[in-house]
Every structure is written in C-alpha cells, then in structure tokens.
Design a protein around this motif. Structure first.
Motif, PDB file in Angstrom:
ATOM      1  N   LEU A   3       0.833  -1.200   0.000  1.00 50.13           N
ATOM      2  CA  LEU A   3       0.000   0.000   0.000  1.00 50.13           C
ATOM      3  C   LEU A   3       0.866   1.248   0.000  1.00 50.13           C
ATOM      4  CD1 LEU A   3      -2.595  -0.956   2.769  1.00 50.13           C
ATOM      5  CD2 LEU A   3      -2.937  -1.066   0.293  1.00 50.13           C
ATOM      6  N   ASN A  30      -9.680  -3.521   4.889  1.00 52.23           N
ATOM      7  CA  ASN A  30     -10.443  -2.333   4.488  1.00 52.23           C
ATOM      8  C   ASN A  30      -9.868  -1.066   5.123  1.00 52.23           C
ATOM      9  OD1 ASN A  30     -11.539  -1.992   7.103  1.00 52.23           O
ATOM     10  ND2 ASN A  30     -13.294  -3.303   6.620  1.00 52.23           N
ATOM     11  N   VAL A  31     -10.492   0.068   4.804  1.00 50.66           N
ATOM     12  CA  VAL A  31      -9.970   1.366   5.229  1.00 50.66           C
ATOM     13  C   VAL A  31      -9.911   1.491   6.752  1.00 50.66           C
ATOM     14  CG1 VAL A  31     -10.515   3.846   5.248  1.00 50.66           C
ATOM     15  CG2 VAL A  31     -10.616   2.568   3.104  1.00 50.66           C
ATOM     16  N   LEU A  34      -7.109  -0.515   8.196  1.00 49.65           N
ATOM     17  CA  LEU A  34      -5.805   0.106   7.929  1.00 49.65           C
ATOM     18  C   LEU A  34      -5.563   1.249   8.915  1.00 49.65           C
ATOM     19  CD1 LEU A  34      -3.214   0.656   6.311  1.00 49.65           C
ATOM     20  CD2 LEU A  34      -4.602   2.018   4.719  1.00 49.65           C
ATOM     21  N   VAL A  59      -9.504   6.105  -1.708  1.00 51.42           N
ATOM     22  CA  VAL A  59      -8.737   4.991  -2.263  1.00 51.42           C
ATOM     23  C   VAL A  59      -8.647   5.216  -3.762  1.00 51.42           C
ATOM     24  CG1 VAL A  59      -8.704   2.502  -2.705  1.00 51.42           C
ATOM     25  CG2 VAL A  59      -9.348   3.352  -0.450  1.00 51.42           C
ATOM     26  N   ASP A  60      -7.425   5.205  -4.262  1.00 49.63           N
ATOM     27  CA  ASP A  60      -7.181   5.477  -5.687  1.00 49.63           C
ATOM     28  C   ASP A  60      -7.879   6.768  -6.133  1.00 49.63           C
ATOM     29  OD1 ASP A  60      -5.661   3.169  -5.757  1.00 49.63           O
ATOM     30  OD2 ASP A  60      -7.386   1.937  -6.276  1.00 49.63           O
ATOM     31  N   HIS A  68     -14.677   0.376   2.827  1.00 50.83           N
ATOM     32  CA  HIS A  68     -14.185   0.160   1.464  1.00 50.83           C
ATOM     33  C   HIS A  68     -12.989  -0.807   1.479  1.00 50.83           C
ATOM     34  CE1 HIS A  68     -13.949   1.437  -2.756  1.00 50.83           C
ATOM     35  NE2 HIS A  68     -12.663   1.185  -2.620  1.00 50.83           N
ATOM     36  N   LEU A  70      -9.582  -2.761   0.407  1.00 46.58           N
ATOM     37  CA  LEU A  70      -8.293  -2.365  -0.171  1.00 46.58           C
ATOM     38  C   LEU A  70      -7.802  -3.450  -1.112  1.00 46.58           C
ATOM     39  CD1 LEU A  70      -6.659  -1.089   3.134  1.00 46.58           C
ATOM     40  CD2 LEU A  70      -7.807   0.262   1.350  1.00 46.58           C
ATOM     41  N   HIS A  71      -6.933  -3.061  -2.040  1.00 46.40           N
ATOM     42  CA  HIS A  71      -6.354  -4.046  -2.951  1.00 46.40           C
ATOM     43  C   HIS A  71      -4.854  -3.814  -3.038  1.00 46.40           C
ATOM     44  CE1 HIS A  71      -5.667  -1.130  -6.214  1.00 46.40           C
ATOM     45  NE2 HIS A  71      -6.734  -0.527  -5.724  1.00 46.40           N
ATOM     46  N   ALA A  74      -2.869  -0.371  -3.862  1.00 48.40           N
ATOM     47  CA  ALA A  74      -3.789   0.767  -3.711  1.00 48.40           C
ATOM     48  C   ALA A  74      -3.070   2.008  -3.186  1.00 48.40           C
ATOM     49  CB  ALA A  74      -4.926   0.401  -2.758  1.00 48.40           C
ATOM     50  N   VAL A  76      -3.900   4.933  -0.793  1.00 47.79           N
ATOM     51  CA  VAL A  76      -4.887   5.287   0.218  1.00 47.79           C
ATOM     52  C   VAL A  76      -4.503   6.637   0.819  1.00 47.79           C
ATOM     53  CG1 VAL A  76      -6.059   4.546   2.330  1.00 47.79           C
ATOM     54  CG2 VAL A  76      -5.081   2.834   0.781  1.00 47.79           C
TER      55      VAL A  76
END
Lengths: 85, 156
Positions: A3, A30-31, A34, A59-60, A68, A70-71, A74, A76
C-alpha cells in the motif's frame, strides 16, 4: 498487500510526513482496519489519528467510506474533512 | 466541461465570454465566485494557504460537474479553483454553468458549489493575529450538500 498511504493538511503535519509505502499485514482488508493498524503502531500515528476529527479517506483518488476494501497496490489517502471553495 | 486548478487569478468575465462564445443555444449563464474574507471564526485573517491532493482534485471536480450535467439540462460547466497563498479580497473559486433556461443554470451552480465544499480535496490554513490554524469544516456545509440528496431539490 503493498500500500501507498498519503496524508494531507492537519493530519500530514501531525504524522510528520506526507506519504509512506509498506506491506500491510493480512488482517488489514479495508480502510477502517488500515487506520486502526496505523494507529496501533504508536506515535506519531496514534496521536495524529486521535487528534484529527472525522478523518476521511480516499482509495485510488476517490472518496470512500470506512468499509471500502483495499487491494494490492492501492493508493490510500487520509485527511481531515475538506475545506475548499 | 473544463476544470482547472491553478495558482494564478482568473478573470470571470473573460472565462464566461470564452465559455459561451458562438453557442447560440445558451440562454442563461449562472456564476459563483468565492472570495477570501478578512474575518473567520472571530479572528482577523492575514492570509490563507490552500493545499490540495493533486492526483484527486481534477477527478473530484470533474465528477461533480458530470453529476450536475446528469441532473440538469446544462450546456457546459466550468470550475476554476485556486491553490497557494491568498489574501483577503482575493478570488478563490469560480463556477460557471450554462443552459438554455435560467432554472437549470441557477440550481446546478449552487449544487456544484455545495458538493465542491464537501467532496473536493482542498484544505485551507489561515494565518491570523493569534497564529496559524487549519480551518474546520462546517456542519452547515454538510447540511447544504445533504439537501440535494433523496430528491429533496431537483429538476424543475
């Protein structure tokens, strides 16, 4: 999961830097997770997140809510509520 | 649907003239200019500095303009937002909407500003006599945006 995390405005000043990149542990999906993981690393994140009211996230480059997902790869961003215009 | 983020000042008259040049379909132009005030939350403001999120700003402003175009019959939307250090009386933001009739232009112009205030990634820092401080978001700005949801205010 790799990330890239960015901070803006009052949150950036409290964290002390504008961005960082790292491998997040597998339980960060997820957000909200994190943000909690960053805060539990201790200072300056714990203090910065505690002192900033209503931290918002993107995100992005799109504003998202706490759940939301995460991938890998990403971007953030965390920031206080916006005050433009 | 032009969107610009810039340090330089803008000339609203020239921008409007350019936007509506040679388009005989335009019957109405609505515009809004936001300006730096000399007083905020009871303190005299010497200057403000606007920070933004470069990767996201254009995307957010374009998305707001597109939402306005979906909701009203607009011919064009222009948004110019300044960044950097500004002084009281300086212009901060310009929104221009054009349409065939005034209702769409008026409503869309206000919609764009209400969304910009709560969705576009800009942050103001003020220099006052008491020191430097980040401007707090206002609940009234969120309320202004919320009233556009659930079809409370919409197409005439």
């Amino acid at each position: 999961m790799k990330l890239r995390v960015l901070y803006f405005a009052a949150l950036r000043e409290r964290v002390g830097h504008a961005e960082e990149s790292f491998d997040a542990p597998s339980n960060v999906a997820n957000v909200a997770q994190l943000r909690d993981w960053l805060a539990q690393r201790g200072e300056p994140w714990s203090v910065a997140f505690a002192e900033t009211r209503r931290v918002r996230a993107a995100v992005d480059q799109t504003m998202v809510d706490d759940r939301h997902a995460l991938h890998d790869g990403a971007e953030v961003a965390f920031f206080p509520p916006v005050t433009g215009g | 649907m032009p969107v610009r983020v810039q340090q330089e000042d803008f000339d609203a008259g020239a921008e409007i003239a350019r936007l509506r040049a040679e388009n005989p379909k335009i019957g109405a132009v609505a515009s809004f200019i936001g300006i730096v005030r000399d007083l905020n939350e009871g303190a005299a403001v010497g200057s403000i500095t606007l920070e933004h999120y470069p990767g996201m700003t254009d995307k957010a402003l374009t998305s707001i303009a597109e939402q306005a175009k979906t909701r009203w019959n607009l011919l064009d939307v222009l948004i110019i937002h300044r960044i950097g250090t500004l002084a009281p009386t300086d212009q901060i933001v310009l929104v221009v909407t054009t349409s065939s009739h005034r209702g769409d232009a008026f409503a869309a112009c206000q919609f764009v500003m209400d969304y910009l205030k709560t969705e576009a990634p800009f942050w103001k820092k003020e220099v006052t006599a008491e020191g430097t401080r980040w401007v707090d978001a206002r609940d009234s700005d969120f309320e202004a945006r919320e009233r556009w949801k659930c079809g409370k205010v919409g197409k005439a």
